[in-house]
Design a protein around this motif. Sequence first.
Motif, mmCIF file in Angstrom:
data_model
loop_
_atom_site.group_PDB
_atom_site.id
_atom_site.type_symbol
_atom_site.label_atom_id
_atom_site.label_comp_id
_atom_site.label_asym_id
_atom_site.label_seq_id
_atom_site.Cartn_x
_atom_site.Cartn_y
_atom_site.Cartn_z
ATOM 1 N N LYS A 82 0.710 -0.805 -0.201
ATOM 2 C CA LYS A 82 0.425 0.422 0.111
ATOM 3 C C LYS A 82 1.135 1.421 0.836
ATOM 4 N N ARG A 83 -0.010 2.238 0.026
ATOM 5 C CA ARG A 83 0.907 3.693 -0.649
ATOM 6 C C ARG A 83 1.529 3.761 1.327
ATOM 7 N N LYS A 84 1.420 3.762 1.816
ATOM 8 C CA LYS A 84 2.154 4.080 3.525
ATOM 9 C C LYS A 84 3.309 3.164 3.584
ATOM 10 N N GLN A 85 2.882 2.043 2.808
ATOM 11 C CA GLN A 85 4.458 0.803 3.324
ATOM 12 C C GLN A 85 5.540 1.297 1.830
ATOM 13 N N LEU A 86 4.896 1.757 0.493
ATOM 14 C CA LEU A 86 5.868 2.108 -0.269
ATOM 15 C C LEU A 86 6.607 2.937 -0.080
ATOM 16 N N ALA A 87 5.967 3.574 0.962
ATOM 17 C CA ALA A 87 6.786 4.937 1.708
ATOM 18 C C ALA A 87 7.961 4.187 2.753
ATOM 19 N N ALA A 88 7.284 3.403 3.219
ATOM 20 C CA ALA A 88 8.406 3.500 4.360
ATOM 21 C C ALA A 88 9.132 2.076 3.832
ATOM 22 N N THR A 89 8.739 1.652 2.665
ATOM 23 C CA THR A 89 10.128 0.615 1.888
ATOM 24 C C THR A 89 11.708 1.307 1.402
ATOM 25 N N ARG A 90 10.224 3.245 1.262
ATOM 26 C CA ARG A 90 11.285 4.290 0.306
ATOM 27 C C ARG A 90 12.548 4.133 0.965
ATOM 28 N N ARG A 91 12.367 4.401 2.670
ATOM 29 C CA ARG A 91 13.036 4.836 3.718
ATOM 30 C C ARG A 91 14.050 3.684 3.384
ATOM 31 N N ARG A 92 13.978 2.673 3.008
ATOM 32 C CA ARG A 92 14.884 2.030 3.253
ATOM 33 C C ARG A 92 16.182 1.539 2.286
ATOM 34 N N ILE A 93 15.809 2.516 1.371
ATOM 35 C CA ILE A 93 16.265 2.432 -0.009
ATOM 36 C C ILE A 93 17.264 3.929 0.143
ATOM 37 N N GLY A 94 18.677 3.820 -0.299
ATOM 38 C CA GLY A 94 19.237 5.501 -0.156
ATOM 39 C C GLY A 94 19.739 5.374 -1.277
ATOM 40 N N VAL A 95 19.339 6.701 -2.191
ATOM 41 C CA VAL A 95 19.861 6.406 -3.676
ATOM 42 C C VAL A 95 20.263 7.870 -3.943
ATOM 43 N N VAL A 96 21.194 7.630 -4.389
ATOM 44 C CA VAL A 96 22.137 8.144 -5.631
ATOM 45 C C VAL A 96 22.298 9.200 -6.841
ATOM 46 N N PHE A 97 20.980 9.513 -6.736
ATOM 47 C CA PHE A 97 20.667 10.561 -8.120
ATOM 48 C C PHE A 97 21.984 10.523 -8.687
ATOM 49 N N GLN A 98 21.676 10.482 -10.486
ATOM 50 C CA GLN A 98 22.965 11.309 -11.240
ATOM 51 C C GLN A 98 22.404 12.482 -11.578
ATOM 52 N N GLU A 99 22.163 12.479 -11.540
ATOM 53 C CA GLU A 99 21.923 14.420 -11.348
ATOM 54 C C GLU A 99 21.671 15.044 -10.100
ATOM 55 N N PHE A 100 21.949 14.600 -8.429
ATOM 56 C CA PHE A 100 21.943 14.638 -7.305
ATOM 57 C C PHE A 100 20.494 15.278 -7.321
ATOM 58 N N ARG A 101 19.735 15.934 -7.433
ATOM 59 C CA ARG A 101 18.717 16.481 -7.101
ATOM 60 C C ARG A 101 18.374 16.904 -5.259
ATOM 61 N N LEU A 102 19.829 17.492 -5.657
ATOM 62 C CA LEU A 102 19.461 18.578 -4.212
ATOM 63 C C LEU A 102 18.740 19.415 -4.132
ATOM 64 N N LEU A 103 17.662 19.847 -3.240
ATOM 65 C CA LEU A 103 17.033 21.044 -2.302
ATOM 66 C C LEU A 103 17.823 22.765 -3.168
ATOM 67 N N ASN A 104 17.618 23.496 -3.547
ATOM 68 C CA ASN A 104 18.499 24.416 -4.300
ATOM 69 C C ASN A 104 18.584 25.612 -2.747
ATOM 70 N N HIS A 105 17.153 25.326 -2.304
ATOM 71 C CA HIS A 105 17.317 25.982 -1.336
ATOM 72 C C HIS A 105 17.083 25.605 0.148
ATOM 73 N N LEU A 106 17.580 24.260 0.274
ATOM 74 C CA LEU A 106 18.544 24.351 1.899
ATOM 75 C C LEU A 106 20.085 24.070 1.616
ATOM 76 N N THR A 107 20.143 23.703 2.782
ATOM 77 C CA THR A 107 21.941 24.229 3.162
ATOM 78 C C THR A 107 22.497 22.129 2.748
ATOM 79 N N ALA A 108 23.699 22.305 3.046
ATOM 80 C CA ALA A 108 24.338 20.664 2.529
ATOM 81 C C ALA A 108 23.628 19.811 3.648
ATOM 82 N N PHE A 109 23.647 20.931 5.435
ATOM 83 C CA PHE A 109 22.992 19.800 6.238
ATOM 84 C C PHE A 109 21.870 19.582 5.930
ATOM 85 N N GLU A 110 20.674 20.759 5.649
ATOM 86 C CA GLU A 110 19.862 19.954 5.166
ATOM 87 C C GLU A 110 19.187 19.141 4.142
ATOM 88 N N ASN A 111 19.997 19.419 3.379
ATOM 89 C CA ASN A 111 19.815 18.438 2.281
ATOM 90 C C ASN A 111 20.031 16.988 2.678
#
Lengths: 238, 291
Positions: A82-111
């Motif tokens: 279910k969608r909540k379980q999908l979110a919980a499963t995603r939290r068990r996966i760390g992803v390093v995206f090719q294009e980083f996908r950092l949020l530009n308005h946040l600091t390194a710490f916040e990202n």
Amino acid sequence: MTRFRPDLSDEPAVRLDGVSLAYERTGEVLTEIDLVLRQGSFTFLTGPSGAGKSSLLKLMYLAHAPTRGAIRLFGRQTHELKRKQLAATRRRIGVVFQEFRLLNHLTAFENVALPLRVAGQKSDQYQNEVIDLLRWVGLGERVDAPTPSLSGGEQQRVAIARALINKPDLLIADEPTGNVDPEMGRKILRLFAELNKRVGTTILIATHDLELIREFDVPVLRLSDGLLVRDVEYGAAE
Amino acid sequence: MSRRESPLLPVADAREAALFFVIGALCFLAALAALTTRGTYKAAEAWGAQIEGDITVVMRDTDRRTAEQAADQAASLANVFEARVLSREEVEALLEPSLGPGGMPDGLPIPMLMAVQADMAVGDPSEDINQILEGLGIDGDVAGNAGYADNVRGALGVLRLVAMSIVALLSATAIAVIAFATHAALLARRDIVDVLHLSGAEDRYIAGLFERRFWILALQAGMGGAVAALMVTALIVFTGSGSQGVESQLLPRLSLDFWDIVILLVTPIVAGLAARMAARLTVLASLKDTL
């Protein structure tokens, strides 16, 4: 509170059975992929540009659902989650995206803290952990730097720290050395190898950097025209 | 000591400034339309009540003294505000449209006219006035405006319906535009939605971030619009308070009473809720497309 983790000693971290993926515009990009990543394994995925590496990773970090076939993550069929379980499963996966996908308005710490924050943790719970991790990736002096002020290599390392902050069971990295010099690339891969060895994190890294792969004695999978084959030239046999 | 956390959504950009302006302008128009409609209602009510309460009594073959006795008795009735016999000049002025401006021929017999202002809410005094006339031996007729007032009331009903329709249409348009503009502003933030989603945030969490952002934005913009409407209304009330005469009774009676203030307070809340709902639906719809 301790997170519930079922005993998966007999379950692979990732299992793909006859998985195919087709996009509306480009048609089928992956065909009948069968793949097993054992828990605690370290695997490279390689292949030419357009072979479907990123698409295969997207299926594994639950960005897309397969057109055909079944994906099993940590012992659970993803299409049954279910969608909540999908979110919980995603939290068990760390992803390093090719294009980083950092949020530009946040600091390194916040990202880096983002996965913990969306999981409901407060900053006083995680701030030491985040700072330690940023130090570990060599950004101890850039903790509060705004993202746009970071170089490509620094952003790459912030993205890596973000992927690791949750202590994921599975780490998926898409070309994590693509924007750094060979020395830094080597350092990042050694960092992943250390993580795999010390914590037992299952790691899958997509890269086309064969020179770097050669330095690691781990299995290498090759994608070619959407088909998965074992690479016989590089890497170790499973 | 814990660190200060930046909001997960970036500060407002030009797109959101445009959305702020659109919502503010629409709230201004909607609030002003609602206040004007209320004013029209009040004017229609007052005008209708006044017409319905006007009674004219025609008294034939009687002298002024007897006529004034009848007027005094009529004025003492509980449902009569005022009763008086019209002067000859007033009667001539009433007849001028029919007889022309040349004045009345001296020999023309003119009946005495009594103007009665009744409180129809208490009851129609026509029958009591008839009895007064009979008691004083006056040959007369009581002519109320009931039939005429019915026509006026019908016309006012249509006017109210049109005014209400305009307010409803304007409000619906405002809500639709707010929803559409919110949707457009949100699509520009799709990258953030994706990152949060893939970082393990639940749909409700992501939707909540955008809901709060757009709720506050629309609430502030709506308050700006409502304050502008308040100022315009206050200006009209202030500058228009000296208007007198029949024509002023036909104009909307803008005021700032309790319900007008309620309208001004509700406007930004409705705008905020519309934006919040649009944000929620847009985020959930875009997440539904993902796994």
